[in-house]
Design an enzyme around this catalytic site. Structure first.
Site, PDB file in Angstrom:
ATOM      1  N   PRO A   1       0.845  -1.200   0.000  1.00 53.44           N
ATOM      2  CA  PRO A   1       0.000   0.000   0.000  1.00 53.44           C
ATOM      3  C   PRO A   1       0.873   1.240   0.000  1.00 53.44           C
ATOM      4  O   PRO A   1       1.898   1.288   0.677  1.00 53.44           O
ATOM      5  CB  PRO A   1      -0.781  -0.128   1.311  1.00 53.44           C
ATOM      6  CG  PRO A   1      -0.768  -1.578   1.614  1.00 53.44           C
ATOM      7  CD  PRO A   1       0.536  -2.097   1.098  1.00 53.44           C
ATOM      8  N   CYS A   2       0.461   2.230  -0.774  1.00 55.63           N
ATOM      9  CA  CYS A   2       1.407   3.301  -1.093  1.00 55.63           C
ATOM     10  C   CYS A   2       0.934   4.681  -0.697  1.00 55.63           C
ATOM     11  O   CYS A   2       1.372   5.664  -1.253  1.00 55.63           O
ATOM     12  CB  CYS A   2       1.668   3.258  -2.590  1.00 55.63           C
ATOM     13  SG  CYS A   2       0.144   3.096  -3.547  1.00 55.63           S
TER      14      CYS A   2
END
Length: 357
Positions: free
Chosen positions: A89-90
């Site tokens: 997840p960014c």
């Protein structure tokens, strides 16, 4: 370099697997997916409904021990046929997200993934993320990770690619790293021969019946779209078909939004329609909302449906999305790696393995 067994299938473990976009694409390329790992319980049903013969492991990589994963999946170290995938997840590195406190934990996920790579020393490694991890490669840990890979005899390709060049009908820029210690080749995803547009994917000719805002589709096809207020409907009725934007109602004092008075050049994509003959913009987790970007259907007065967003992400129509709300399903779709892009990464790896000496 070790002796390669070309008859063995490459097997993958997909870290931060979400709803399975990467795993599905890898399976389609011919890679065997052993497991998907994710901390979010909400991904489990969708992942298991679509990624056959793979195990869903609910785990936090900050707590997951390499030895436990080794035992659970019967993994071997220094396995030439093993592929480890990390699409963490960014939010912290994204230009879209502004609340960095909430997403602070996600900034170290690449480093945590790195500990599994260092322990198993697999034949192949794939990392996919937002371009921001490359811009900030010192802070994100990417620079150190690439340095370690090179030092340990991996050939490393890394760059920002636009998925529109790889068979996805969408402008979506993503950082992609493919590391390979099997050959001397730097591997890149395999490009498509032509660019797909919105017209190639959605619309009545492609099996999407005309619907109105508020339509609920209780079948697995999920051609569902949120309702909109009367004033929003009146705004959309004024927006020109096929690529129009909110400037179409900017001169109407009743319809113009106060926040845009005197700001015609700001956020022009808000209330904007997709173009039929262009790829779509990036499908975000808010693609089902007309006020969160250029997400209005090219002709109909509504946002994109859940299935239309999934199709523009290159998911097949048979893919089942399971969630408790439109928002939860849209998150699974918008956060996913486009399966077609993943497939082209997988094909590059398989071709390389077949041609290894």
């Amino acid at each position: 370099m070790s002796t390669i067994n070309k008859t063995k299938k490459i097997k993958a473990v997909d870290f931060f697997c979400g709803g399975g976009g990467m795993s599905y694409g890898m399976q389609k390329s011919g890679i065997q997916v052993l497991a998907g790992i994710d901390y979010e319980e909400k991904c489990k049903e969708t992942y298991e409904a679509n990624i056959k013969n793979a195990k869903f492991i609910k785990a936090d990589v900050f707590e997951l021990k390499v030895e436990d994963l080794e035992t659970e999946l019967n993994l071997k170290r220094n396995d030439d046929e093993l592929l480890l995938i990390g699409c963490s997840p960014c939010q912290f590195w994204s230009i879209i997200n502004t609340d960095k406190k909430k997403s602070k934990k996600s900034k170290n996920l690449l480093k945590e993934f790195g500990k599994f790579v260092k322990y198993f020393n697999p034949g192949y490694v794939v990392v996919e993320n937002v371009p921001g991890v490359l811009r900030m490669k010192g802070e994100s840990g990417l620079g150190a990770f690439i340095k370690w890979l090179k030092k340990n005899n991996y050939k490393v390709h890394f760059d920002v690619h636009n998925t529109v060049e790889y068979g996805v009908p969408q402008n979506r820029k993503r950082f992609t790293l493919i590391a390979n210690r099997i050959t001397e080749n730097e591997l890149e995803p395999i490009k498509a021969r032509r660019t797909l547009t919105v017209k190639d994917i959605i619309g009545k000719a492609n099996g999407f019946p005309e619907i109105k805002a508020g339509h609920i589709d209780s079948s697995d096809f999920n051609h569902t779209v949120p309702n909109i207020s009367d004033i929003t409907l009146r705004r959309l009725e004024k927006v020109e078909k096929d690529g129009g934007n909110r400037l179409s109602f900017a001169d109407d004092p009743e319809l113009q939004l106060k926040c845009f008075i005197g700001r015609d050049s700001s956020f022009k994509d808000t209330f904007g329609r997709l173009w039929w003959d262009k790829p779509s913009p990036t499908i975000t987790t808010k693609f089902f909302s007309v006020s969160n970007g250029r997400f209005v259907h090219p002709e109909e007065n509504r946002a994109l449906s859940l299935r239309e967003g999934a199709s523009l992400q290159s998911f097949p129509k048979s893919y089942k999305f399971i969630g408790t709300s439109m928002g939860s399903i849209a998150r699974l779709i918008g956060n996913a790696v486009p399966p077609e892009y993943a497939k082209r990464i997988g094909k590059a790896i398989i071709n390389n393995h077949k041609n290894a000496i």
